[in-house]
Design a protein around this motif. Structure first.
Motif, mmCIF file in Angstrom:
data_model
loop_
_atom_site.group_PDB
_atom_site.id
_atom_site.type_symbol
_atom_site.label_atom_id
_atom_site.label_comp_id
_atom_site.label_asym_id
_atom_site.label_seq_id
_atom_site.Cartn_x
_atom_site.Cartn_y
_atom_site.Cartn_z
ATOM 1 N N UNK A 106 192.898 24.787 55.184
ATOM 2 C CA UNK A 106 192.713 24.931 53.759
ATOM 3 C C UNK A 106 194.018 24.706 52.991
ATOM 4 N N UNK A 107 195.091 25.287 53.511
ATOM 5 C CA UNK A 107 196.374 25.151 52.817
ATOM 6 C C UNK A 107 196.866 23.707 52.826
ATOM 7 N N UNK B 35 196.351 10.781 42.830
ATOM 8 C CA UNK B 35 196.825 10.158 41.592
ATOM 9 C C UNK B 35 197.958 9.161 41.868
ATOM 10 N N UNK B 36 199.071 9.615 42.509
ATOM 11 C CA UNK B 36 200.141 8.641 42.732
ATOM 12 C C UNK B 36 199.695 7.515 43.650
ATOM 13 N N UNK C 244 195.114 21.215 52.430
ATOM 14 C CA UNK C 244 194.341 20.422 51.469
ATOM 15 C C UNK C 244 194.735 20.715 50.022
ATOM 16 N N UNK C 245 195.738 21.551 49.858
ATOM 17 C CA UNK C 245 196.063 22.087 48.543
ATOM 18 C C UNK C 245 196.226 21.021 47.468
ATOM 19 N N UNK C 246 196.875 19.943 47.808
ATOM 20 C CA UNK C 246 197.223 18.968 46.766
ATOM 21 C C UNK C 246 196.389 17.708 46.833
ATOM 22 N N UNK D 112 193.763 16.476 45.357
ATOM 23 C CA UNK D 112 193.455 15.697 44.157
ATOM 24 C C UNK D 112 194.716 15.113 43.550
ATOM 25 N N UNK D 113 195.816 15.895 43.574
ATOM 26 C CA UNK D 113 197.061 15.400 42.997
ATOM 27 C C UNK D 113 197.632 14.236 43.799
ATOM 28 N N UNK D 114 197.466 14.297 45.113
ATOM 29 C CA UNK D 114 198.032 13.232 45.938
ATOM 30 C C UNK D 114 197.333 11.910 45.663
ATOM 31 N N UNK E 191 201.224 9.035 49.587
ATOM 32 C CA UNK E 191 202.175 8.336 48.722
ATOM 33 C C UNK E 191 203.576 8.271 49.328
ATOM 34 N N UNK F 21 202.147 21.969 54.707
ATOM 35 C CA UNK F 21 202.943 21.398 53.618
ATOM 36 C C UNK F 21 204.302 22.111 53.572
#
Ligand SMILES: Cc1cc2nc3c(=O)[nH]c(=O)nc-3n(C[C@H](O)[C@H](O)[C@H](O)COP(=O)(O)OP(=O)(O)OC[C@H]3O[C@@H](n4cnc5c(N)ncnc54)[C@H](O)[C@@H]3O)c2cc1C
Ligand SMILES: Cc1cc2nc3c(=O)[nH]c(=O)nc-3n(C[C@H](O)[C@H](O)[C@H](O)COP(=O)(O)OP(=O)(O)OC[C@H]3O[C@@H](n4cnc5c(N)ncnc54)[C@H](O)[C@@H]3O)c2cc1C
Ligand code: SF4
Ligand code: SF4
Ligand code: FES
Lengths: 468, 280
Positions: B255-256, B266-267, B258-260, B262-264, B68, B214
């Motif tokens: 792994x770290x 969305x926008x 990939x943390x967001x 699912x949230x990424x 995004x 991140x």
């Protein structure tokens, strides 16, 4: 809203401030405490007996003339009241909300033993909020310009105070702030429901209107060193706070879902994560959050998690009595439904197959002899391992000063914890023309102490500039 | 506000962004990064500084459009402004006289390895640059890299230029060079860094990687960028971003990152229409 009582039956007790009911506020980010009405403020102010040698003032780090401003509130002359307040405090709307008044001004109020101390903080907040409804704040008297230039590093309460004081004395002031917003912990740390961000924004705008130059997105030590600033400025004040988060240093700490309080609160506050996806800083909707620690920071994290719909649990290694957080905030958290696990020490995070934290293992503790801090030392109970299911853990066990400035400023004397050593009365550091104050000197403390340190440093800087 | 002097796609999905940021340009060194916000309500993202000019105060960034925020940057027009460009952050890449150095770059790292190669060359090293991409049409800045390298070697997934395959072919390349390699420096996506480090480990060639976890503040305040290097937790923004590639806990880093995820998404879905509106 409580009706004003008829004057005849003068009520001598401390006036309560209305709050949002717990079952409502746990679902929103609006401010918890709603503030006094004009009537209650006047009633509360009338209780003050105007002590000739007011003990309350002795315990306010910025020496506000408390009976002076309270008298004007009692008379309903709020314009005079705010004027007196602002002579000593450039952030009354903030202090009125977050000062630990019970250990400061109100602790020593003479009425304490009888009907409850005067609610000095609430009255302070009332005046500041009243002023905000009166249009543009009045520009105070400004000294003629001196042509001297001061660089202030950090836009937190310490830096804002120094800037406010020095600009009024006629010096040119530039604040350099690392983040994209001013306010320090007031903006990125303390949540909206305790300190609305619009209030901090208003105070910053006020400084700007006085002529303070504000440079955000500027990391001193990286974008420019202190020594390079000293080539352009006559003096530098370092108010960079205590922003380096501590972790528990136990296994599994780098699993996904383990946050520092700074990260968690920054995502929520500075980046307005609670408005995601309108603001695009992603924040997870967790179901079961454990917050480690027992201070104001821990309370703020736990109450934030709750508002995002999680079951929220504080894990603290001592007992309720030793909680370092303000009692008011502990009670607020309890009312809202935060679960407290006292005498509990985390020893390990356990992850799932995708690298996300799923459980936290703890030991139960018992209290032993008092330690160096005077609090009873927690001792683990053997074989008391307990596992709590979680999908996020917020580590709120403390911060120390960020080493960035110290590491790039040769000759700056440092304390054991990486704090900058500065004279308590003047804020002078071991280096010529460099002053420091606030959390960067004391370690994580309070807004009002940071402001007090800023005030003293400003005085000393002013003396120095006048001697040039 | 920081002025956008130039923004264009240089090869499919990779963009060049030239900004007016004099304070950053004055201090920038190879291997450092800036944190950028595309809009007032946008997130802060770290991007390497691929070039800079202290005289005219400009900073050049090469970025890949992956989500995004980079999508918003990719929609910027020359002459517009963005609210945040802060830096230079992180430690510069260590530049010494090592002998022969292999500078490896992939995707955005082709851009960010360029100033590293340039500085190494200027320090008197023999510089061999190795760049990797899916196909030959995805290379950029080859002329620039050539001008600061003694040799430029290509690897493409489809074999349209140079070696066929990916960074896994590095051992053969090293062998073919027929001279000792004293240091390998890799910039680019996490897989490139990881695979590159894997292949130099058996030969014990010191390998420096520029990590890209991140980040939020980039100054050591939030701890989200923590990585494990040699079993010690480090904050990539202040202790790095360069680390010894043989010591990094890669599984944890992947792994770290990939943390967001699912949230990424969305926008990404919700911001599309809005952006069409901006474009039209
Ligand atoms: C969650 C939380 C809740 C709290 N609750 C309360 C409370 O209820 N009551 C209370 O009194 N206190 C509270 N505190 C403590 C209080 O906020 C701090 O003591 C106070 O903000 C310290 O002020 P400061 O100006 O020294 O530092 P900070 O507020 O930390 O400000 C420092 C500023 O300097 C900037 N900076 C750092 N390094 C650099 C650099 N290299 N270059 C440029 N800028 C830089 C930072 O970005 C920051 O904006 C709380 C703290 C937290 C975290
Ligand atoms: C020190 C540092 C320097 C960096 N320098 C550069 C640079 O010069 N140019 C550049 O393009 N990027 C660079 N990055 C990576 C860059 O910060 C991210 O690509 C960016 O934050 C993505 O933001 P976004 O909102 O567009 O994507 P997001 O919405 O955050 O992510 C979208 C999806 O893309 C994936 N993704 C994100 N970044 C990458 C990546 N780099 N490679 C592969 N997949 C990814 C995510 O996992 C996610 O699934 C750097 C990172 C660091 C820490
Ligand atoms: S600033 Fe704080 S300590 Fe001083 S009077 Fe106000 S509330 Fe009390
Ligand atoms: S100590 Fe209490 S009663 Fe006395 S002046 Fe101060 S606020 Fe008023
Ligand atoms: S990005 Fe916040 S500590 Fe590194």
């Amino acid at each position: 809203m409580p009706e004003p009582k008829p004057k005849k039956t003068l009520d001598l007790n401390r006036r309560e401030m209305p709050k949002q009911p717990p079952e409502v506020r746990r679902h929103n980010f609006d401010e918890v405490a709603l503030g006094y009405t004009v009537e209650t403020a006047i009633e509360e102010a009338r209780r003050c007996i105007k002590c000739p040698a007011p003990k309350c003032v002795d315990n306010c780090p910025v020496e506000i003339d408390i009976p002076g401003f309270v008298k004007f509130v009692a008379e309903g002359d709020f314009a005079q009241g705010i004027k007196i307040l602002k002579q000593k405090n450039c952030l009354p709307a903030v202090c009125g909300r977050v000062c630990p008044q019970e250990e400061q001004c109100e602790e020593t109020c003479s009425l304490g033993k009888k009907h409850g101390q005067i609610a000095i903080g609430r009255l302070e907040r009332f005046l500041a909020d009243w002023e905000a409804t009166q249009g543009e704040p009045e520009i105070p008297e400004m000294a003629p310009t001196t042509g001297r230039k001061v660089a202030v590093i950090g836009g937190g309460p310490a830096g804002l105070t120094v800037a406010g004081d020095l600009i009024k004395l006629g010096h040119k002031v530039t604040i350099f702030e690392a983040l994209h917003k001013m306010g320090g912990v007031l903006i990125y740390g303390i949540p909206e429901f305790r300190l609305p961000k619009a209030i901090v924004g208003r105070e910053v705008e006020y400084l700007r209107s006085l002529g303070v130059e504000i440079v955000t997105d500027f990391v001193v030590g990286k974008t420019r060193t202190v020594d390079s600033l000293l080539e352009e400025f006559d003096a530098v004040f370092v108010g960079s706070g205590a922003g380096l988060p501590w972790f528990m240093e136990i296994p599994g700490e780098n699993l996904n879902g383990v946050y520092s309080a700074n990260e968690y609160l920054t995502r929520m506050n500075l980046m307005a994560g609670f408005l995601f996806p309108q603001f695009q800083t992603p924040i997870k909707r967790h179901k079961c959050v454990a917050v480690l620690g027992g201070g104001n920071v821990a309370m703020d994290c736990a109450r934030t998690a709750l508002r995002l719909g999680a079951e929220s649990r504080i894990i603290y290694r001592r007992s309720r009595q030793e909680l370092p957080a303000r009692l008011e905030e502990v009670e607020n958290a309890e009312e809202e439904g935060v679960i407290f696990e006292f005498l509990t020490l985390p020893i390990r995070y356990i992850g799932d197959e995708n690298g996300w934290v799923k459980e936290i293992e703890c030991l139960k503790m018992t209290l032993g002899e008092p330690d160096a801090s005077g609090r009873r030392k927690p001792i683990p109970i053997e074989g008391s391992e307990t596992i709590y299911p979680v999908d996020a853990v917020v580590c709120a066990i403390g911060n120390s000063p960020n080493p960035l400035i110290a590491a790039t400023t040769p000759g700056l004397e440092l304390g054991k914890k990486g704090n900058i050593v500065a004279d308590e009365q003047t804020g002078k550091t071991s280096r010529d023309r460099i002053w420091a104050g606030g959390d960067v000197v004391t370690g994580a403390a309070t807004v009002i102490l940071a402001m007090g340190a800023g005030r003293k440093a400003a005085r000393s800087i002013h003396e120095y500039l006048c001697s040039l | 506000m920081f002025k956008v002097l130039e923004q264009r796609m240089i090869v499919p999905n990779i963009h060049l962004l030239r900004l007016e940021a004099p304070a950053v340009a004055r201090e920038a060194k190879p291997g450092q990064f800036a944190i950028v916000r595309a809009t007032e309500d946008g997130e802060r993202i770290p991007l390497s500084i691929a070039d800079w000019n202290p005289e005219d105060g400009t900073v050049t960034i090469v970025f890949m459009n992956v989500g995004s925020s980079t999508r918003k940057l990719a929609a910027l027009k020359s002459g517009s402004s963005i609210p945040t460009v802060v830096g230079p952050l992180g430690n510069p890449t260590e530049i010494g006289l090592y002998g022969t150095v292999l500078c490896v770059g992939g995707c955005y790292g082709i851009g960010s390895i360029y100033p590293v190669a340039r500085a190494l060359k200027a320090a008197g090293n023999r510089v061999i640059s190795v760049i990797e991409s899916r196909s030959s049409y995805l290379f950029y800045w080859e002329d620039r890299l050539e001008s600061v390298s003694d040799r430029l070697i290509h690897i493409t997934r489809d074999g349209t230029k140079g070696y066929r395959g990916h960074v896994g072919r590095l051992p053969e390349i090293i062998k073919s060079i027929e001279e000792p390699i004293h240091r390998v420096i890799i910039n680019g996506c996490t897989f490139l860094l990881m695979r590159g480090s894997d292949v130099t480990r058996p030969q014990s060639i010191p390998t420096v990687v520029s990590l890209n976890p991140i980040m939020i503040d980039g100054t050591g305040m939030c701890g989200v960028c923590r990585v494990t290097v040699g079993s010690v937790t480090r904050f990539a923004c202040v202790h790095g971003p360069d680390f010894d590639g043989h010591q990094v806990d890669w599984a944890e880093l992947l792994q770290r990152r990939k943390m967001y995820i699912t949230e990424e998404v969305v926008p990404l879905r919700t911001s599309r229409c809005e952006e069409h509106a901006i474009r039209s």
